[in-house]
Design a protein around this motif. Sequence first.
Motif, mmCIF file in Angstrom:
data_model
loop_
_atom_site.group_PDB
_atom_site.id
_atom_site.type_symbol
_atom_site.label_atom_id
_atom_site.label_comp_id
_atom_site.label_asym_id
_atom_site.label_seq_id
_atom_site.Cartn_x
_atom_site.Cartn_y
_atom_site.Cartn_z
ATOM 1 N N PRO A 213 0.855 -1.194 0.000
ATOM 2 C CA PRO A 213 0.000 0.000 0.000
ATOM 3 C C PRO A 213 0.889 1.242 0.000
ATOM 4 O O PRO A 213 2.071 1.175 0.361
ATOM 5 N N PRO B 21 -3.263 4.958 3.043
ATOM 6 C CA PRO B 21 -3.470 3.591 3.553
ATOM 7 C C PRO B 21 -2.215 3.018 4.217
ATOM 8 O O PRO B 21 -2.302 2.372 5.256
ATOM 9 N N PHE C 237 -0.336 -5.295 6.856
ATOM 10 C CA PHE C 237 -1.175 -5.056 5.681
ATOM 11 C C PHE C 237 -2.277 -6.103 5.534
ATOM 12 O O PHE C 237 -2.936 -6.173 4.502
ATOM 13 N N LYS D 197 -7.325 -5.631 5.222
ATOM 14 C CA LYS D 197 -7.688 -4.994 3.951
ATOM 15 C C LYS D 197 -8.789 -3.952 4.160
ATOM 16 O O LYS D 197 -8.839 -2.962 3.447
ATOM 17 N N LEU E 64 -7.119 -0.740 5.057
ATOM 18 C CA LEU E 64 -6.486 -0.130 3.900
ATOM 19 C C LEU E 64 -7.522 0.462 2.946
ATOM 20 O O LEU E 64 -7.335 1.550 2.413
ATOM 21 N N ARG E 65 -8.624 -0.250 2.726
ATOM 22 C CA ARG E 65 -9.668 0.232 1.823
ATOM 23 C C ARG E 65 -10.394 1.447 2.389
ATOM 24 O O ARG E 65 -10.878 2.290 1.648
ATOM 25 N N GLU F 23 -9.236 4.698 0.996
ATOM 26 C CA GLU F 23 -9.291 4.923 -0.442
ATOM 27 C C GLU F 23 -10.718 5.332 -0.790
ATOM 28 O O GLU F 23 -11.682 4.774 -0.298
#
Length: 174
Positions: free
Chosen positions: A55, A59, A139, A142, A145-146, A149
């Motif tokens: 990433p 993120p 990481f 998810k 991290l999403r 975005e």
Amino acid sequence: MTENYLHDVDETERLIVEYGLSGSHAEKKRIEGRILDETIGTAYRENAPKETGFPSGTPLLAALLKLHMDTEEEEMLGLIEQEIGAVTDGFVEVADFGLRPLPYAAYFDLMDYADYFESRDPSIGRYFRLRTFEELGAFDDKGLLRHYESENGLIEGLSEILHDYLRKMHDSIR
């Protein structure tokens, strides 16, 4: 060229530096094969993990801050803070490998590689820092991290909690 500081390293380390310094795509492909042979052998070529990337931007920063919050080991905290600095400054590129060098290395070995390469090739040092964090599961979330975005691919800002944590962390480092 690179032999000046490579007299005391193993073949894999030498090949990784050669890869990072190579400007030719054909040469990089040749070196990738040699790295693969050195690290997991030709018998396992089909099973070699592909490099999928890391990433970046917000993120990555969110994942690093969460890892920093959950970590107590001083050496690891320093490594995370170093990477947070690279992310916020935006100056250090990450080396790009088609196949992972040392694909089954433990996180502490990856830390050693990150430290070793940091002064020789910062992009390779950063690659191994990110691999260390990946090995620690930074990481894996998810959803986290999403969350950072947006629909159109642009990166949104940090949550207020992470923003405050980052500010406090910067204040304590100074």
